[in-house]
Design an enzyme around this catalytic site. Structure first.
Site, PDB file in Angstrom:
ATOM      1  N   PRO A  49       0.809  -1.215   0.000  1.00  0.00           N
ATOM      2  CA  PRO A  49       0.000   0.000   0.000  1.00  0.00           C
ATOM      3  C   PRO A  49       0.846   1.270   0.000  1.00  0.00           C
ATOM      4  O   PRO A  49       1.697   1.440   0.866  1.00  0.00           O
ATOM      5  CB  PRO A  49      -0.791  -0.127   1.304  1.00  0.00           C
ATOM      6  CG  PRO A  49       0.073  -0.964   2.188  1.00  0.00           C
ATOM      7  CD  PRO A  49       0.794  -1.919   1.283  1.00  0.00           C
ATOM      8  N   ASP A  88      -2.080   2.651   2.622  1.00  0.00           N
ATOM      9  CA  ASP A  88      -1.468   2.766   3.933  1.00  0.00           C
ATOM     10  C   ASP A  88      -1.897   4.119   4.478  1.00  0.00           C
ATOM     11  O   ASP A  88      -1.521   5.153   3.943  1.00  0.00           O
ATOM     12  CB  ASP A  88       0.050   2.713   3.765  1.00  0.00           C
ATOM     13  CG  ASP A  88       0.752   2.391   5.060  1.00  0.00           C
ATOM     14  OD1 ASP A  88       0.064   2.111   6.052  1.00  0.00           O
ATOM     15  OD2 ASP A  88       1.988   2.421   5.061  1.00  0.00           O
ATOM     16  N   TRP A 532       4.299   0.302  10.179  1.00  0.00           N
ATOM     17  CA  TRP A 532       4.857  -0.810   9.405  1.00  0.00           C
ATOM     18  C   TRP A 532       4.202  -2.133   9.797  1.00  0.00           C
ATOM     19  O   TRP A 532       4.127  -3.056   8.998  1.00  0.00           O
ATOM     20  CB  TRP A 532       6.372  -0.913   9.598  1.00  0.00           C
ATOM     21  CG  TRP A 532       7.131   0.159   8.883  1.00  0.00           C
ATOM     22  CD1 TRP A 532       7.846   1.163   9.446  1.00  0.00           C
ATOM     23  CD2 TRP A 532       7.242   0.336   7.466  1.00  0.00           C
ATOM     24  NE1 TRP A 532       8.394   1.956   8.470  1.00  0.00           N
ATOM     25  CE2 TRP A 532       8.036   1.465   7.249  1.00  0.00           C
ATOM     26  CE3 TRP A 532       6.732  -0.359   6.372  1.00  0.00           C
ATOM     27  CZ2 TRP A 532       8.351   1.932   5.974  1.00  0.00           C
ATOM     28  CZ3 TRP A 532       7.036   0.095   5.099  1.00  0.00           C
ATOM     29  CH2 TRP A 532       7.845   1.242   4.911  1.00  0.00           C
ATOM     30  N   GLN A 570      12.454  -0.752   0.499  1.00  0.00           N
ATOM     31  CA  GLN A 570      11.501  -1.458   1.355  1.00  0.00           C
ATOM     32  C   GLN A 570      12.097  -2.726   1.962  1.00  0.00           C
ATOM     33  O   GLN A 570      11.393  -3.458   2.653  1.00  0.00           O
ATOM     34  CB  GLN A 570      10.249  -1.837   0.554  1.00  0.00           C
ATOM     35  CG  GLN A 570       9.450  -0.643   0.080  1.00  0.00           C
ATOM     36  CD  GLN A 570       8.883   0.166   1.203  1.00  0.00           C
ATOM     37  OE1 GLN A 570       8.573  -0.353   2.268  1.00  0.00           O
ATOM     38  NE2 GLN A 570       8.782   1.462   1.013  1.00  0.00           N
ATOM     39  N   TRP A 574       8.634  -2.616   4.145  1.00  0.00           N
ATOM     40  CA  TRP A 574       7.521  -3.542   3.963  1.00  0.00           C
ATOM     41  C   TRP A 574       7.990  -4.984   3.771  1.00  0.00           C
ATOM     42  O   TRP A 574       7.347  -5.916   4.258  1.00  0.00           O
ATOM     43  CB  TRP A 574       6.689  -3.092   2.766  1.00  0.00           C
ATOM     44  CG  TRP A 574       5.360  -3.763   2.657  1.00  0.00           C
ATOM     45  CD1 TRP A 574       4.408  -3.870   3.639  1.00  0.00           C
ATOM     46  CD2 TRP A 574       4.830  -4.432   1.508  1.00  0.00           C
ATOM     47  NE1 TRP A 574       3.316  -4.560   3.168  1.00  0.00           N
ATOM     48  CE2 TRP A 574       3.537  -4.918   1.860  1.00  0.00           C
ATOM     49  CE3 TRP A 574       5.304  -4.662   0.222  1.00  0.00           C
ATOM     50  CZ2 TRP A 574       2.734  -5.601   0.956  1.00  0.00           C
ATOM     51  CZ3 TRP A 574       4.493  -5.339  -0.674  1.00  0.00           C
ATOM     52  CH2 TRP A 574       3.226  -5.817  -0.302  1.00  0.00           C
ATOM     53  N   LYS A 607      18.992  12.442  -6.984  1.00  0.00           N
ATOM     54  CA  LYS A 607      17.676  12.121  -6.486  1.00  0.00           C
ATOM     55  C   LYS A 607      16.713  13.246  -6.858  1.00  0.00           C
ATOM     56  O   LYS A 607      17.081  14.417  -6.813  1.00  0.00           O
ATOM     57  CB  LYS A 607      17.786  12.030  -4.964  1.00  0.00           C
ATOM     58  CG  LYS A 607      16.885  11.025  -4.321  1.00  0.00           C
ATOM     59  CD  LYS A 607      17.305  10.908  -2.858  1.00  0.00           C
ATOM     60  CE  LYS A 607      16.564   9.770  -2.186  1.00  0.00           C
ATOM     61  NZ  LYS A 607      17.180   9.390  -0.928  1.00  0.00           N
ATOM     62  N   LYS A 610      11.988  18.018  -4.185  1.00  0.00           N
ATOM     63  CA  LYS A 610      11.379  19.335  -4.358  1.00  0.00           C
ATOM     64  C   LYS A 610      12.416  20.444  -4.199  1.00  0.00           C
ATOM     65  O   LYS A 610      12.387  21.424  -4.921  1.00  0.00           O
ATOM     66  CB  LYS A 610      10.256  19.511  -3.332  1.00  0.00           C
ATOM     67  CG  LYS A 610       8.975  18.801  -3.749  1.00  0.00           C
ATOM     68  CD  LYS A 610       7.908  18.892  -2.666  1.00  0.00           C
ATOM     69  CE  LYS A 610       6.859  17.817  -2.901  1.00  0.00           C
ATOM     70  NZ  LYS A 610       6.107  17.481  -1.696  1.00  0.00           N
TER      71      LYS A 610
END
Length: 1072
Positions: A49, A88, A532, A570, A574, A607, A610
RNA sequence: GGGCCUGUAGCUCAGGCGGUUAGAGCGCAUCCCUGAUAAGGAUGAGGUCCCAGGUUCAAGUCCUGGCAGGCCCA
């Protein structure tokens, strides 16, 4: 039967996307693609999610495209692939987003604002972003059932998680412990290791070597001090002991400090130069026994301690964790502010000083320090030490320090109580289950993830926050803990119906129970759960397991997953929470295969963020380029798990090299299939198939490549290797367009015989199969092709490409020999073109002859394809050099694979002898080697050596005076002589070309007939006379005149140094 | 500081088991072809395969040690 569509040669992918999305909606294609596999073997996919706490970015496209590819592929392979969405919803990220919106600065502000209102805003925020994600999901063609999506904040989900915690508690795997954790004083919460990992930054900190005077024993008598090093001077305030390493040699040294004062210091021998200085004088060794138990003066005495505490603390103790890799070899401890410190403190029963508040500031008992943020006090503390003569040296030190990943506040390690999942109790099972998981890339299993599991520590679950699954733990004054596993259970224990309650804070906080053990009032433990744990519970919680029978059935059908895919970050998120939760509860992994994905970075490898302003908005990219090129980029470029650079030109490249190429081929096919009335023939099985017209070698070749493509794409996708499959598919599209179609064009014109049928049938089969293979990758373009190629002419075919069965590889069509021969032909054509370029003889000028030489293994195959070489090179006759007496020479080439093992270091000498064999020798040996005989060759330094046919290859070469071009064992010799006849033929072609230009500029359709006039003299007139039929045929002219016949289109061109006047007029259909 | 990954043409990337000519696409230059045509193709220039050792008859490929970048962890 319908007709093939008119295809706009300009490809507008965004418009195509919109069309196809509507088609899918109207025909409910996704639903049907799942439903038509009723009863089929399931392929289980879990949606990891996304946290809906911001607008989706391009990295979300990456993950979602992989999550789409394999389920689509498996569906076409015949599996039933249910795809349940998920969101999530809980956790700090959501809270922080809302805090920002509301301008709340800390937890106190949230409490003032009201937990109920705050959580309501969190819920709203999540729902708002879910909308944006759903738009993106649809726009990129990610098929997932959003209407059935699980949400971690839903009551049934929370109840499942409660059950999981209750189950762990029953098994003794949920425990409370006093533990030091990374802690953010601003968010006032502990962070998981995964969260801490997100926030490391290189910083300069003030570090100090501090001399703590010994107060007992011989060291005190000598006036010595213990030299300790700390990167966090504030932790000296609550210091209670100094630790030394049992395996380390210590010495007493004397040195003069910055302040000009000589001191005696205890330091590890290895660290003398680094910690004290090069000029330190070693006085004597200090044995461990002497050090242990030595008491010392506290660095700071602000905090009052009792007599009893004073007796237990401020002595030297020993522990294994001390190293000499940096510092002085003596480590100071403050048990409330370091995990190892706490362990040492417990081992030696030292006092624990805990003078820092939850806000990260010194408490009132610290005197002049009270109210100051600990990290900010370092400089003043060092200054104070210096004034009091306890500082040996202070310096700035650059190191990685953890900051809060959301609010950038420096973290401190801080002792709190927390509830833990005892993952260490099942560590062996975690490792064993991990070994069964199919990791892409494989090294994650034993590398990053395996290492992580090997160093497993218990999982801290408590979060002192608001928007999360509340811990279902109630505790009474007597400290009896009651665990609740559902709202029904809560109702029963509370003695009133709470089944309709929102299972979040503050509502559950208000529920009190009578303690089942002592009857006293029990209140809920105020913490919420690490989010988590929520997402790791999705295999069962998404179904509300085990609280309903349907939920239990659904879980049992869909556990474990066959496939998941997420970002490589992850591994400790996750991927870990999934494995840990399912191993704790069900003793097995919840996923069998996982594809890890790398970061999408900008064109400079940075990367996207913003703050750098280099973020690409996925919606803008999609509106501009369409979904398929972006999908293809994600699936096909580089390695999925390596970070990949994305920028507009990279997508344009995909569009041009794959989608435009394919589209051109498709529009070419439709144009001529309409014109010539081609229809695929329906076979008895109901499926349409190519007509059985006799295939040409080129047809057989492209069908062989197609068969190989089907085979390789299928194998690669079965192996979760999207990239290799994509490369093979793109390679086939290029072969189809730039070799098959290019060489076959004439067969599609005015073609009605068997040859044209075979060509149309072959091309149609290839395009149709490409559409199917492309469907999981580029579902929009694939659908458009399928509609045009199949649905438009066959009303009984599946009305979407996504309802089609995956093609089976056709072993009968595969033909590796033909593939190798064709590759050689393409090499020959390239060499021939090079020869022409070098000789400045354009392709349009016919030439009489070419002689070629090719490696023996492909010779027979090439022999059947010589007409292709002749046509491409515009040469009348192409032959092997061999048959031409006096026109062929031989070379011998070493085969190192055979020579190396046999001759060892002499292989080079044998190779040289082969290469340098005089022409006469080579000519004599060549036929015998070809006949399979062994031959003898003189090798310098070795004498005569016998060589077999596998050790020396024969290379034949034309030795004419013609233009010869060579590449390895492949050679082309071109006869450059242009006879008068060839010259006229060349002029005729020039003329045709000029007429075609005129047709084009006059706006004629490709099939329009014309009247033609050519007014010219000299050789051009002769060329017209000699090649009249050719000229008429190529230009679709029905009559040829020497002067314009009235109104029409005309042009003047220069040919052969003279002006030629051309005129033409379209002929009415009735005249033709 | 540790673990893992990556390093090949100006750019983006391919290069099973080591085998003697290291490839593609883009970009650039020069051309060609044109009944796919606001397409297509060819040729050319461009490479110390990050560096240094080593193993081997033979290293872009295997080993060791560096360097640079990335990810993860301390």
């Amino acid at each position: 039967m319908g007709q093939f569509p008119e295809v706009d040669p300009n490809l507008d992918l965004p418009a195509l996307d919109a069309r196809i999305l509507e088609l899918w909606r109207d025909r409910k294609v996704f639903q049907r693609s799942v439903d038509q596999r009723v009863g089929a073997e399931p392929f289980v996919f879990y949606e990891g999610p996304p946290t809906a706490n911001g607008r989706p970015g391009v990295h979300h496209v990456e993950a979602r495209v992989f999550k789409d590819l394999f389920p689509r592929f498996k569906t076409m392979r015949g599996y039933r692939v249910d795809r349940k969405g998920g969101w999530d919803c809980h956790g700090l990220p959501v809270e922080l987003e809302v805090e920002k919106e509301l301008g709340l600065k800390d937890k106190q502000a949230i409490e003032t604002y009201g937990v109920e209102a705050f959580n309501a805003r969190c819920r709203e925020s999540v729902e708002r972003y879910v909308d944006a994600f759903e738009q993106l999901t649809e726009r990129i063609g990610f098929w997932i059932d959003a209407s059935q999506a699980y949400r971690t904040m839903d009551t049934s989900y929370v109840e499942s998680v409660w059950w999981a915690l209750a189950e762990l508690h029953r098994r003794g795997l949920l425990v409370e412990d006093y533990k030091v954790s990374p802690y953010c004083p601003r968010c006032q919460t502990t962070l998981s290791d995964a969260e801490v990992a997100m926030g490391y930054k290189e910083v300069e900190d003030l570090t100090a070597y501090v001399a703590l005077p010994a107060t007992t024993g011989t060291l005190a008598e000598e006036g010595a001090a213990l030299l300790v090093w700390t990167t966090q001077p504030w932790t000296l305030v609550p210091n209670v002991s100094v630790v030394v390493g049992p395996g380390i040699d210590y010495v007493l040294v004397e040195a003069t400090g910055e302040d000009g004062r000589a001191r005696k210091l205890v330091v590890a021998r290895e660290r003398v130069a680094a910690a004290v200085g090069e000029d330190a004088r070693v006085l004597r060794p200090v044995p461990l026994e002497e050090l242990l138990g030595t008491r010392y003066q506290r660095a700071f005495e602000e905090i009052p301690v009792s007599e009893e505490e004073a007796a237990r603390g401020w002595t030297v103790v020993a522990d294994e964790y001390v190293t000499t890799s940096d510092g002085s070899g003596l480590v100071q401890t403050s048990p409330a502010y370091g995990a190892e410190d706490l362990a040492v403190g417990q081992r030696y029963n030292t006092p624990v000083l805990h003078p820092v508040g939850l806000d990260g500031k010194f408490g009132p008992e610290t005197g002049w320090l009270a109210g100051r943020f600990v990290k900010a006090a370092d400089a003043d503390l060092v200054g104070d030490l210096r004034r009091r003569g306890l500082l040996w040296r202070a310096e700035t030190h650059t190191h990685a320090y953890p900051f809060c990943w959301r609010c950038a506040t420096p973290l401190i390690y801080y002792a709190l109580t927390s509830w833990y999942a005892r993952t260490t109790a099942v560590k062996d099972r975690l490792l064993a289950e991990n070994a069964r998981i199919g990791w892409r890339p494989e090294h994650i299993r034993d590398g990053r993830f395996g290492d992580w599991l090997a160093n497993n520590v218990d999982w801290a679950l408590s979060r002192s926050r608001y928007w999360g699954t509340p811990l279902p733990l109630w505790r009474c004054e007597e400290q009896h803990v009651t665990v609740v596993e559902s709202l029904a259970d809560l109702s029963a224990k509370a003695g009133r119906d709470l089944s309709g309650i929102d299972p979040h804070r503050p509502f559950v906080d208000e529920v009190t129970l009578a303690c089942p053990e002592c009857g006293q009032e029990a209140r809920r433990v105020p913490d919420v759960l690490d989010a988590w744990f929520d997402s790791g519970s999705m295999p069962f919680a998404q179904w509300g397991y085990p609280h309903t029978p349907e939920g239990r059935a659904a879980f049992e059908r869909a556990f474990p997953a066959d496939f998941i895919s997420e970002g490589i970050d992850q591994t400790r998120g996750w991927f870990y929470s999934l494995l840990a939760v399912s191993t704790l509860l069900f003793d097995q992994t919840s996923f069998r295969n996982v594809v890890c994905l790398g970061l999408i970075v900008d064109r400079n490898g940075r990367k996207m963020s913003k703050s750098l302003g280099n973020v690409l908005d996925p919606f803008q990219l999609l509106d501009r380029y369409g979904a398929d090129p972006l999908r293809w980029f994600m699936l096909a470029s580089g390695s999925p798990w390596a970070s990949r650079r994305l920028f507009p030109e990279a997508i344009e490249d995909v569009t041009r090299s794959l989608f435009l190429t394919l589209w051109n081929t498709y529009s070419f096919f439709c144009l001529y299939a309409r014109l010539e009335g081609f229809h695929p023939v329906r076979s008895t099985g109901g499926a349409t198939s190519a007509p059985p017209g006799p295939p040409t070698p080129l047809d057989r070749w492209v069908l062989a490549e197609l068969a190989d493509t089907v085979d390789q794409v299928t194998r690669s996708l079965d192996d979760y290797d999207a990239t290799s499959a994509a490369r093979r598919l793109a390679g086939f599209v290029d072969d189809l367009s730039n070799w098959y179609v290019r060489l076959s064009r004439r067969r599609f014109w005015r073609g009605t015989g068997d040859d044209a049928d075979a060509a149309f049938g072959t091309l149609w089969t290839c395009l149709r199969t490409v559409a199917v293979l492309l469907a999981p990758y580029a579902p929009f373009t694939a659908e458009e092709l399928w509609q045009g190629l199949v649905v438009s002419v066959d009303s009984e075919a599946p009305d979407s490409v996504h309802l089609v069965d995956w093609p089976r590889p056709d072993p009968a069509a595969a033909d590796p020999e033909l593939s190798a021969a064709m590759a050689e032909v393409r090499r020959l054509v390239g060499l021939g073109r090079q020869a022409r370029t070098e000789a400045k003889l354009k392709i349009r000028q016919p030439l009489a002859r070419a002689l070629i030489g090719v490696p023996d293994p492909v010779r027979a195959g090439v022999a059947g394809l010589l007409d292709l070489v002749a046509a491409e090179l515009n040469v009348k006759e192409v032959g092997f050099a061999e048959g031409e007496a006096g026109l062929v020479g031989y070379r011998l080439a070493p085969n190192f694979r055979a020579l190396g093992p046999r001759f060892g270091r002499d292989a080079q000498a044998v190779a040289a002898a082969l290469r340098q064999a005089p022409p006469g020798v080579a000519a004599e040996l060549a036929p015998r080697l070809r006949a399979g005989e062994r031959v003898e060759l003189a090798v310098e330094g070795l004498g005569t050596v016998e060589l077999g046919p596998d050790e020396a290859a024969v290379v034949e070469e034309p030795v004419t005076g013609w233009r010869v071009v060579r590449d390895g064992a492949t050679t082309v010799a071109l006869d450059l002589e242009v006879s008068p006849e060839l010259r006229l033929e060349g002029l005729a072609r020039d003329l045709v070309r000029a007429v075609q230009d005129l047709r084009k500029s006059a706006g004629l359709e490709v099939a329009d007939r014309i009247e033609l006039a050519v007014k010219a003299g000299g050789d051009v007139a002769a060329a017209v006379a000699a090649h009249r039929d050719y000229l008429l045929g190529e230009t679709l002219a029905t009559s040829l005149h020497t002067a314009p016949q009235g109104d029409g289109h005309d042009a003047r061109v220069e040919l052969d140094g003279q002006e030629v006047r051309l005129w033409l007029r379209p002929v009415r259909a009735v005249d033709a």
